[in-house]
Scaffold this active site. Structure first.
Site, PDB file in Angstrom:
ATOM      1  CG  HIS A 184      16.790  26.372  37.648  1.00  0.00           C
ATOM      2  ND1 HIS A 184      17.041  27.045  38.815  1.00  0.00           N
ATOM      3  CD2 HIS A 184      16.272  25.172  37.987  1.00  0.00           C
ATOM      4  CE1 HIS A 184      16.678  26.281  39.827  1.00  0.00           C
ATOM      5  NE2 HIS A 184      16.212  25.142  39.364  1.00  0.00           N
ATOM      6  CD  GLU A 427      14.808  21.628  46.509  1.00  0.00           C
ATOM      7  OE1 GLU A 427      15.567  21.556  45.539  1.00  0.00           O
ATOM      8  OE2 GLU A 427      13.619  21.984  46.410  1.00  0.00           O
ATOM      9  CG  ASP A 451      18.063  24.359  45.177  1.00  0.00           C
ATOM     10  OD1 ASP A 451      18.760  25.362  44.945  1.00  0.00           O
ATOM     11  OD2 ASP A 451      16.968  24.158  44.625  1.00  0.00           O
ATOM     12  CB  CYS A 498      14.945  14.278  41.300  1.00  0.00           C
ATOM     13  SG  CYS A 498      14.592  15.641  42.410  1.00  0.00           S
TER      14      CYS A 498
HETATM   15  C1  PEP Z   1      17.555  20.269  42.938  1.00  0.00           C
HETATM   16  O1  PEP Z   1      17.652  21.321  43.581  1.00  0.00           O
HETATM   17  O2  PEP Z   1      18.393  19.357  42.965  1.00  0.00           O
HETATM   18  C2  PEP Z   1      16.411  20.069  42.044  1.00  0.00           C
HETATM   19  C3  PEP Z   1      16.214  18.912  41.441  1.00  0.00           C
HETATM   20  O3  PEP Z   1      15.605  21.139  41.833  1.00  0.00           O
HETATM   21  P1  PEP Z   1      16.011  22.336  40.848  1.00  0.00           P
HETATM   22  O4  PEP Z   1      17.275  21.947  40.123  1.00  0.00           O
HETATM   23  O5  PEP Z   1      14.869  22.543  39.940  1.00  0.00           O
HETATM   24  O6  PEP Z   1      16.222  23.459  41.804  1.00  0.00           O
HETATM   25 MG    MG Z   2      15.928  22.627  43.736  1.00  0.00          MG
END
Ligand code: PEP
Ligand code: MG
Length: 590
Positions: A184, A427, A451, A498
């Protein structure tokens, strides 16, 4: 990683996160530096004595004793003598001298087999922080607030909430020893458009005396003290990148439609309200993922219902009727908000109390967010997305809570959006495998590949030591994605992507070929993906996806995807798939 090139003076943060200017000093500066050392020791000792007195009053004698011991260590004549000798003999700054002396002590203590003594290393680091804090005029926590010159920052680690507070005008780029490309922290850097490289391994030691650096977020490279030729090359590359983006802005109103007429919805991922502007600038057809936990990570106090409502309302208004998918809190694991108790200190945080699990455990927090979301839903096409849904039970509990909150708001006479859409992030392998069942109970899917890869391959996305095993092209990952897309299609519900794969050119053909029609990504990636889509055919994509699903290894998949891109769009820049780049690297030019 966050793309882009940064060139500037180097600032190294020590492990406690304080600024550590790399300074070698001239011989005539030695007396001044020794005087700074004396001053800092005196001020730190006075501060320590004050802290001791306060602790005695507020917490009792046993805590005060610890601080008294710290104050005594600061006044130890040996520390003063050792630090002074280093300044005089090695011609280094006072802060470096203190760090060298005390890190040496701390390391020796840590290596002792006596656990009681080893724990004393933390005390040594505490006094180190106090003295260096005096020397650089900074305390931990405000470490970058007064960077006088915009700089390239090198750190052991930055948490996502550290990164969320960086000011792009002051931090030209940053690199961290720990972390991974899908962490993140890297995602936040991309949101702030700060070039960044994560997971470089132990490099700070090489960087301490560097004055200037080039950081290339695309290549995952930091060049310390670059030669004039290297500098010129990177300056030209940075200019070429800006020029490319200037041409993109002319295309941002064009539809993302393939040569054979298939239209793809290109949406933006945001972490901060301000990014809605970038979504509009790069022609996003909507927002596919608003990571609302950053409301918590960016501020010291938990945001109230009203503050959350304002944030959601501003994004919805700014998108002028286009869809805005807002994800409920995804706190936990690497996203720990200081204002929210009950998070952290787990031995396996990625498998622990995070995300929707946390929201369900803390219904008072969750209800506040749902109230704000439902109220903002009256203003436009707001859709709610639940993160990390693993079981149908969880989904049903969350949906019931949403229903209760909606009823409560209606009873208060508030207007809400009719037919509000509720979706889940897919995910984890469990929800991917159960996608056919989930598809009966939700309005849409959004695949979170970041994830999904981590949990499918059992590779911590924030751990640099296993970063080479984190691979989007793994056939197991591709199969799970295909299964989810198929389940959505069978039920006639939309399924977008996403996670980072959604914005990587290398995977566009594969995802389109499976039937994905919504891709959501950091807004500045939209133009490259749009240009690629406008140059390919959907039937070619279908053939590529089918072939990819037959392969055995990630290497074979990568070969296929790279070669599939070339004939269709030979003039495009090299694909920037995550596995396409070398491991993060650091270079020191002799
Ligand atoms: C993901 O896990 O792909 C996602 C979009 O959520 P984050 O990256 O915020 O965990
Ligand atoms: Mg995620």
């Amino acid at each position: 990683m966050s793309p882009g090139i940064a060139i500037g003076p180097v600032v190294v943060l020590d492990p406690q996160g304080m600024r550590l200017p790399p300074r070698k000093i001239a011989p005539e500066a030695v007396p001044g530096e020794v005087a700074r050392l004396e001053q800092a020791l005196a001020a730190a000792a006075a501060e320590g004595a004050q802290a001791e007195a306060e602790a005695r009053q507020r917490l009792g004698p046993q805590y005060a004793e610890i601080l008294a011991a710290h104050a005594a260590m600061i006044e130890d004549p040996q520390l003063r003598a050792d630090a002074r000798a280093r300044i005089e003999q090695h011609r280094i700054s006072a802060e470096h001298a203190v760090i060298e002396v005390l890190e040496g002590h701390a390391d020796r203590l840590e290596r002792l087999s006596d656990s009681h003594l080893a724990a004393r290393a933390a005390d040594v680091r505490d006094i180190e922080a106090r003295i260096v804090g005096q020397l650089v005029g900074l305390r931990p926590g405000s470490f970058l607030d007064d960077l006088a010159t915009p700089s390239v920052v090198l750190a052991h680690d930055l948490t996502p909430s550290d990164a969320a507070q960086l000011d792009p005008r002051r931090v030209l780029g940053f690199a961290t020893e720990s972390g991974g490309r899908a962490s993140h922290t890297a995602i936040v850097a991309a949101a702030l458009e700060i070039p960044a490289v994560a997971g470089m391994g132990a490099v700070l030691v090489h960087a301490r005396s560097a004055r200037q650096a080039v950081l290339d977020g695309e290549e995952g490279l930091v060049v310390l003290d670059p030669s004039p030729a290297t500098l010129a090359r990177y300056r030209a590359a940075a200019e070429a990148r800006s020029a490319r983006y200037r041409t993109f802005s002319e295309e941002s109103s064009l539809p993302a439609v393939t040569l054979d007429g298939v239209e793809i919805a290109l949406w933006g991922n945001i972490e901060f309200v301000e990014e809605a502007t970038a979504c509009r600038k790069w022609g996003a057809a909507g927002i596919g993922l608003y990571r609302t936990e950053f409301l918590y990570l960016r501020s010291a106090a938990a945001p109230t219902e009203e503050e959350q409502y304002e944030a959601y309302a501003e994004v919805v208004r700014s998108l002028q009727g286009r869809p805005v998918v807002i994800r409920t809190l995804d706190l936990g694991a690497d996203k720990l908000a200081a204002s929210v108790g009950g998070l952290g200190a787990e031995s396996n945080p990625a498998l622990g109390l995070r995300s929707l699990r946390f929201s369900l455990r803390r219904p008072e927090l969750f209800r506040t967010q749902l109230r704000a979301l439902l109220r903002a839903s009256a203003l436009g096409d707001l859709r709610i997305l639940l993160p990390l849904v693993t079981t149908l039970d969880e989904l049903r509990r969350a949906r019931d809570l949403l229903g209760e909150v909606a009823a409560e708001l209606r009873a208060e006479g508030r207007s809400l959006r009719e037919g509000l859409l509720l979706g889940i992030m897919v995910e984890v392998p469990a929800s991917a495998l159960m996608a056919d069942r989930f598809a009966k109970e939700v309005d849409f899917f959004s695949i979170g590949t970041n994830d999904l890869i981590q949990y499918t391959l059992a590779v911590d996305r924030t751990n640099e030591t296993v970063a080479h095993l984190y691979n989007a092209a793994d056939p197991a990952v591709l199969r799970l994605i295909a299964k989810v897309v198929e389940a959505a299609a069978a039920r006639g519900i939309p399924c977008g992507v996403c996670g980072s794969m959604g914005g990587e050119l290398l995977y566009t053909l594969f995802l389109l070929g499976l039937g994905v029609r919504e891709l959501s990504m950091p807004p500045h990636q939209l133009p490259e993906v749009r240009r690629l889509i406008r140059g390919i055919r959907a039937d070619h994509a279908r053939a590529v996806a089918a072939r990819a699903l037959e392969l055995d290894t990630a290497g074979e998949v990568l070969d296929l995807l790279k070669s599939a891109l070339k004939p269709a769009d030979a003039a495009e820049p090299e694909p920037t798939g995550s596995e396409d780049r070398d491991r993060p690297a650091i270079e020191a030019t002799p």
